[in-house]
Scaffold this motif. Structure first.
Motif, PDB file in Angstrom:
ATOM      1  N   SER A  91     -27.010 -22.823   8.318  1.00 43.04           N
ATOM      2  CA  SER A  91     -28.130 -23.719   8.585  1.00 43.04           C
ATOM      3  C   SER A  91     -27.557 -25.131   8.623  1.00 43.04           C
ATOM      4  O   SER A  91     -27.111 -25.657   7.603  1.00 43.04           O
ATOM      5  N   PHE A  92     -27.550 -25.740   9.802  1.00 43.03           N
ATOM      6  CA  PHE A  92     -26.875 -27.024   9.989  1.00 43.03           C
ATOM      7  C   PHE A  92     -27.790 -28.194   9.636  1.00 43.03           C
ATOM      8  O   PHE A  92     -29.000 -28.168   9.857  1.00 43.03           O
ATOM      9  N   GLY A  93     -27.161 -29.223   9.104  1.00 38.89           N
ATOM     10  CA  GLY A  93     -27.826 -30.493   8.875  1.00 38.89           C
ATOM     11  C   GLY A  93     -26.909 -31.623   9.303  1.00 38.89           C
ATOM     12  O   GLY A  93     -25.718 -31.412   9.570  1.00 38.89           O
ATOM     13  N   ASP A  94     -27.443 -32.825   9.372  1.00 31.86           N
ATOM     14  CA  ASP A  94     -26.656 -33.969   9.827  1.00 31.86           C
ATOM     15  C   ASP A  94     -27.077 -35.205   9.039  1.00 31.86           C
ATOM     16  O   ASP A  94     -28.269 -35.483   8.899  1.00 31.86           O
ATOM     17  N   LYS A  95     -26.088 -35.901   8.509  1.00 25.72           N
ATOM     18  CA  LYS A  95     -26.368 -37.186   7.870  1.00 25.72           C
ATOM     19  C   LYS A  95     -25.409 -38.207   8.477  1.00 25.72           C
ATOM     20  O   LYS A  95     -24.214 -37.955   8.594  1.00 25.72           O
ATOM     21  N   TYR A  96     -25.961 -39.334   8.879  1.00 22.04           N
ATOM     22  CA  TYR A  96     -25.133 -40.288   9.614  1.00 22.04           C
ATOM     23  C   TYR A  96     -25.670 -41.707   9.464  1.00 22.04           C
ATOM     24  O   TYR A  96     -26.817 -41.932   9.068  1.00 22.04           O
ATOM     25  N   THR A  97     -24.792 -42.641   9.818  1.00 21.56           N
ATOM     26  CA  THR A  97     -25.144 -44.061   9.854  1.00 21.56           C
ATOM     27  C   THR A  97     -24.623 -44.642  11.161  1.00 21.56           C
ATOM     28  O   THR A  97     -23.518 -44.301  11.599  1.00 21.56           O
ATOM     29  N   VAL A  98     -25.423 -45.494  11.794  1.00 23.81           N
ATOM     30  CA  VAL A  98     -25.044 -46.123  13.060  1.00 23.81           C
ATOM     31  C   VAL A  98     -24.667 -47.582  12.798  1.00 23.81           C
ATOM     32  O   VAL A  98     -25.426 -48.326  12.166  1.00 23.81           O
ATOM     33  N   VAL A 157     -18.122 -26.851  16.723  1.00 23.64           N
ATOM     34  CA  VAL A 157     -19.550 -27.050  16.964  1.00 23.64           C
ATOM     35  C   VAL A 157     -19.713 -28.260  17.879  1.00 23.64           C
ATOM     36  O   VAL A 157     -19.027 -29.272  17.707  1.00 23.64           O
ATOM     37  N   GLU A 158     -20.604 -28.135  18.853  1.00 23.36           N
ATOM     38  CA  GLU A 158     -20.850 -29.258  19.758  1.00 23.36           C
ATOM     39  C   GLU A 158     -21.862 -30.211  19.142  1.00 23.36           C
ATOM     40  O   GLU A 158     -22.906 -29.801  18.642  1.00 23.36           O
ATOM     41  N   LEU A 159     -21.523 -31.513  19.192  1.00 19.06           N
ATOM     42  CA  LEU A 159     -22.421 -32.564  18.741  1.00 19.06           C
ATOM     43  C   LEU A 159     -22.800 -33.416  19.954  1.00 19.06           C
ATOM     44  O   LEU A 159     -21.927 -33.896  20.678  1.00 19.06           O
ATOM     45  N   ARG A 160     -24.092 -33.586  20.190  1.00 19.28           N
ATOM     46  CA  ARG A 160     -24.566 -34.365  21.336  1.00 19.28           C
ATOM     47  C   ARG A 160     -25.297 -35.608  20.834  1.00 19.28           C
ATOM     48  O   ARG A 160     -26.188 -35.513  19.991  1.00 19.28           O
ATOM     49  N   ILE A 161     -24.885 -36.776  21.357  1.00 18.24           N
ATOM     50  CA  ILE A 161     -25.545 -38.037  21.016  1.00 18.24           C
ATOM     51  C   ILE A 161     -26.182 -38.608  22.278  1.00 18.24           C
ATOM     52  O   ILE A 161     -25.477 -38.967  23.234  1.00 18.24           O
ATOM     53  N   GLN A 195     -19.265 -34.199  21.757  1.00 17.59           N
ATOM     54  CA  GLN A 195     -17.965 -34.055  21.107  1.00 17.59           C
ATOM     55  C   GLN A 195     -17.903 -32.710  20.413  1.00 17.59           C
ATOM     56  O   GLN A 195     -18.879 -32.267  19.806  1.00 17.59           O
ATOM     57  N   ARG A 196     -16.761 -32.076  20.505  1.00 13.97           N
ATOM     58  CA  ARG A 196     -16.528 -30.784  19.866  1.00 13.97           C
ATOM     59  C   ARG A 196     -15.908 -31.042  18.492  1.00 13.97           C
ATOM     60  O   ARG A 196     -14.809 -31.589  18.390  1.00 13.97           O
ATOM     61  N   ILE A 197     -16.611 -30.654  17.459  1.00 11.62           N
ATOM     62  CA  ILE A 197     -16.174 -30.931  16.094  1.00 11.62           C
ATOM     63  C   ILE A 197     -15.929 -29.608  15.374  1.00 11.62           C
ATOM     64  O   ILE A 197     -16.786 -28.717  15.381  1.00 11.62           O
ATOM     65  N   ILE A 237     -27.144 -30.950  17.042  1.00 11.40           N
ATOM     66  CA  ILE A 237     -26.042 -30.060  16.689  1.00 11.40           C
ATOM     67  C   ILE A 237     -26.208 -28.756  17.453  1.00 11.40           C
ATOM     68  O   ILE A 237     -27.267 -28.134  17.408  1.00 11.40           O
ATOM     69  N   ASP A 238     -25.173 -28.374  18.179  1.00 15.42           N
ATOM     70  CA  ASP A 238     -25.186 -27.147  18.983  1.00 15.42           C
ATOM     71  C   ASP A 238     -26.407 -27.096  19.903  1.00 15.42           C
ATOM     72  O   ASP A 238     -27.208 -26.160  19.866  1.00 15.42           O
ATOM     73  N   PRO A 239     -26.571 -28.087  20.771  1.00 19.23           N
ATOM     74  CA  PRO A 239     -27.773 -28.142  21.617  1.00 19.23           C
ATOM     75  C   PRO A 239     -27.844 -27.026  22.650  1.00 19.23           C
ATOM     76  O   PRO A 239     -28.938 -26.700  23.123  1.00 19.23           O
TER      77      PRO A 239
END
Length: 661
Positions: free
Chosen positions: A449-456, A482-486, A495-497, A519-521
């Motif tokens: 179960s994926f989650g994302d925490k980030y700061t811009v 895992v593919e990350l799409r922004i 980006q492939r992470i 994440i993984d769109p």
């Protein structure tokens, strides 16, 4: 896609090419004692009295010192005589609880010894009553179509879809019938207005299916000489379209997987009250109603895929069944992607993911201990197996994945294949170290179960933005790209992470301000999401309905509503159950909830209006019924013929048939 349940049948067209949800009688021994390698079968079919008379010379090899050989045989068949290779009569014991015949030998057959038993047997085969799988019609001698399907155990057998064998068959029928089998060797006229059809399949495989009936002359299409359609007169109007569809699918799979063992493909009609599909070398058989409804494209492509995944290569044990089950399902999806486009493919992947997670409590490599006809075995090998190949495609890339599939088939042609073989070939073709992949998806259970925490951060000098974050997930040993799409105000960045462990850092610079991070769109990975929790509960509920347990189905559907109180799909399924129970007020309430819900999937709207119309018809409110049918037509959504159905109901009120009880 998810469909109205009246159109749903569980499709088991891979390792076990039948529709099964009932409790089976068949069970494989924990450790196989013998392996059948060849048959010579002579059988006489008398459809007028549903009778089969046969002899079978069964050649087998002892895998250990053998004192009690056991063969499976349909309970409708009685043995009249069995002799060993020297002609000595043998005494047998019939075990009807598991559809087997057991011999007790005074002198054991030494391990590694090959010998032949000669069986003489006969009996009445009328349908599901004597089937090795409870409630499923696998072997029946009937007019106008007789089916003797390999899983129906119409001859003494062992190692269902694991023991590869050769077969010579001589099948006699009334002269107004035709017989379809694997490896056509000719036919001859017999006395008494009968005809014998001869078949000889010389490669180790599964040529154990015979279909006979009052079929028309084989139908083909111009310029295509390898595909022939065998149907009764009732299905003749649909035969040409069926052949054209099969030709496209056969050509696609030949391009993707290489030449099959045989270029011949016989499409055969099955009775409507039998299984939805069956396969054998050179045979793809589909239920007559499916052919007529013109909605069998995916079912047909799955069935055709077994000419490679099942016929050309097969599982070494039931623990390896995910290979052929899963790849047959994924071949079906590959053709869907090619013929219907990416959107249809993505929708199907979502449904397959739900099936993969529905019973994910046992590793794929341990499934041999389960009943092979159970919903769990089928869901895991078909759906999770397909997702394993889908994720391998993501890891490898398209070109390498295609080379990998061809490598599997070429290296293991006419041979059994194990899970470890898949990993070996995958690593050789991709030059990747795939132990983490196979440890997670083959030897393990669950999905992340994926989650994302980030700061811009804004970069100076008008250079854009930097997003610094971490992908989180809850499986400690998980490791995969895992593919990350922004998505930004301008260009979308991907980006492939490589995600390893519970938290994986990333830093991505974009010119535009990030607006959404996914994440993984493209849904390359099997993962747990709230939406899938709804779909999983609905799927389990549908399987409970298929087994006749409506109370248990309501419990599962309520779980779906607990996960998403606005789920149109869950409300629709609850409405269906209430409708079956003739609780029309509760059904109407649920169908209205479906119309007020999240609208996923889209077809729920049109079918909810139709169901409401039926309820109004049944309760004597014709004007209100017609209004609902009119609303259904206005959706312009003809999923599974919905608009056609609504228009027909506008002309003639709905009446509930007694067979719906």
């Amino acid at each position: 896609m998810h469909l109205p349940s009246r159109y749903l049948r569980v499709l088991v067209t891979a390792l076990f090419p039948i529709c099964i949800l009932g409790a089976p009688l068949w069970a494989a021994p924990v450790r196989p004692q013998l392996r059948v390698t060849g048959y010579v079968i002579t059988a006489d079919l008398d459809p007028a009295v549903h009778h089969l008379t046969a002899t079978a010379a069964v050649t087998f090899t002892a895998l250990e010192d053998l004192t009690s050989p056991i063969f499976e045989l349909n309970n409708g068949l009685q043995i009249t005589k069995v002799t060993d290779a020297s002609g000595k009569p043998l005494e047998s014991e019939r075990l009807t609880n598991n559809s087997t015949v057991r011999f007790t030998l005074a002198n054991p057959i030494p391990k590694g010894t090959s010998t032949t038993y000669n069986f003489e047997y006969s009996g009445t085969l009328t349908g599901a009553d004597t089937s090795p799988v409870s409630g499923i019609k696998l072997a029946s001698v009937d007019d106008p179509i007789s089916i003797l399907l390999y899983p129906g155990a119409w001859f003494p057998m062992t190692g269902l879809y694991t023991d590869r064998f050769t077969a010579q068959m001589h099948i006699s029928v009334p002269s107004d019938e035709r017989v379809v089998g694997s490896g056509v060797a000719g036919q001859k006229t017999l006395s008494g207005n009968r005809t014998e059809y001869d078949f000889n399949w010389t490669k180790p495989g599964f040529p154990g299916t015979i279909i006979a009936g009052k079929f028309l002359d084989p139908i083909s299409i111009p310029g295509v000489n390898n595909i022939h359609v065998y149907v009764t007169d009732k299905r003749k109007p649909f035969a040409t379209d069926f052949a054209q569809t099969a030709d496209k699918q056969f050509e696609f799979m030949t391009s993707a997987f290489g030449q099959p063992e045989s270029p011949i493909l016989n499409l055969v009609e099955l009775p409507d009250d039998a299984v939805s599909a069956a396969w054998a070398p050179e045979i793809a058989a589909i239920g007559g109603g499916r052919i007529a409804a013109r909605n069998a494209q995916r079912l047909l492509s799955n069935t055709i895929a077994h000419q490679w995944w099942g016929s050309e290569v097969s599982p070494a044990t039931l623990n390896d069944a995910w290979i052929t089950n899963g790849m047959s399902r994924y071949a079906e999806l590959m053709y869907l992607e090619d013929s219907a486009g990416k959107t249809a493919f993505q929708s199907a992947i979502t449904d397959v993911s739900a099936g993969a997670l529905a019973y994910d409590t046992v590793p794929l490599t341990s499934l041999g201990r389960l009943d092979p006809f159970s919903p769990q075995f089928q869901s895991m090998t078909l759906e999770k197996g397909a997702m394993v190949f889908h994720m391998l495609r993501w890891e490898m890339g398209n070109d390498t994945f295609n080379q990998f599939l061809r490598g599997l088939l070429s290296q293991y042609t006419d041979k059994p294949i194990r899970s470890s073989d898949v990993q070996t070939v995958a690593e050789a073709q991709s030059h990747l170290q795939l132990t983490p992949f196979f440890s997670q998806w083959i030897d393990g259970t669950g999905a992340p179960s994926f989650g994302d925490k980030y700061t811009v951060f804004r970069l100076g000098n008008n250079k854009g933005f930097r997003t610094v974050g971490a992908i989180t997930q809850d499986l400690d040993l998980f490791r995969m790209p895992v593919e990350l799409r922004i998505e930004t105000d301008g260009k979308t960045e991907t980006q492939r992470i490589v995600v390893s462990g519970n938290e994986s850092q990333y830093s991505i610079e974009t010119f535009g301000r990030p607006r959404r991070i996914s994440i993984d769109p493209e849904n390359w990975l099997l993962k747990s999401t709230p939406d899938l929790a709804v779909r999983v509960a609905v799927l389990r509920g549908q399987e409970q309905v298929a087994q006749g347990d409506l109370t248990a189905a309501l419990v599962e559907y309520q779980k779906a509503l607990d996960a998403n109180k606005n789920s149109s799909l869950a409300s629709y399924r609850i409405g269906e159950v209430f409708f079956m129970q003739r609780n029309y007020q509760s059904a109407a309430n649920s169908f209205r909830d479906a119309l007020r819900g999240d609208g996923d999937p889209k077809w729920v709207d049109v079918w909810s209006h139709i169901e409401l119309g039926r309820i109004f018809d049944l309760t004597g409110q014709r004007d209100r019924a017609v209004n609902e049918y009119r609303l259904a037509v206005q959706t312009n959504d003809n999923t599974q013929g919905a608009v056609n159905e609504a228009r027909a109901l506008m002309q003639k009120p709905y009446q509930r048939a007694s067979t719906n009880d």
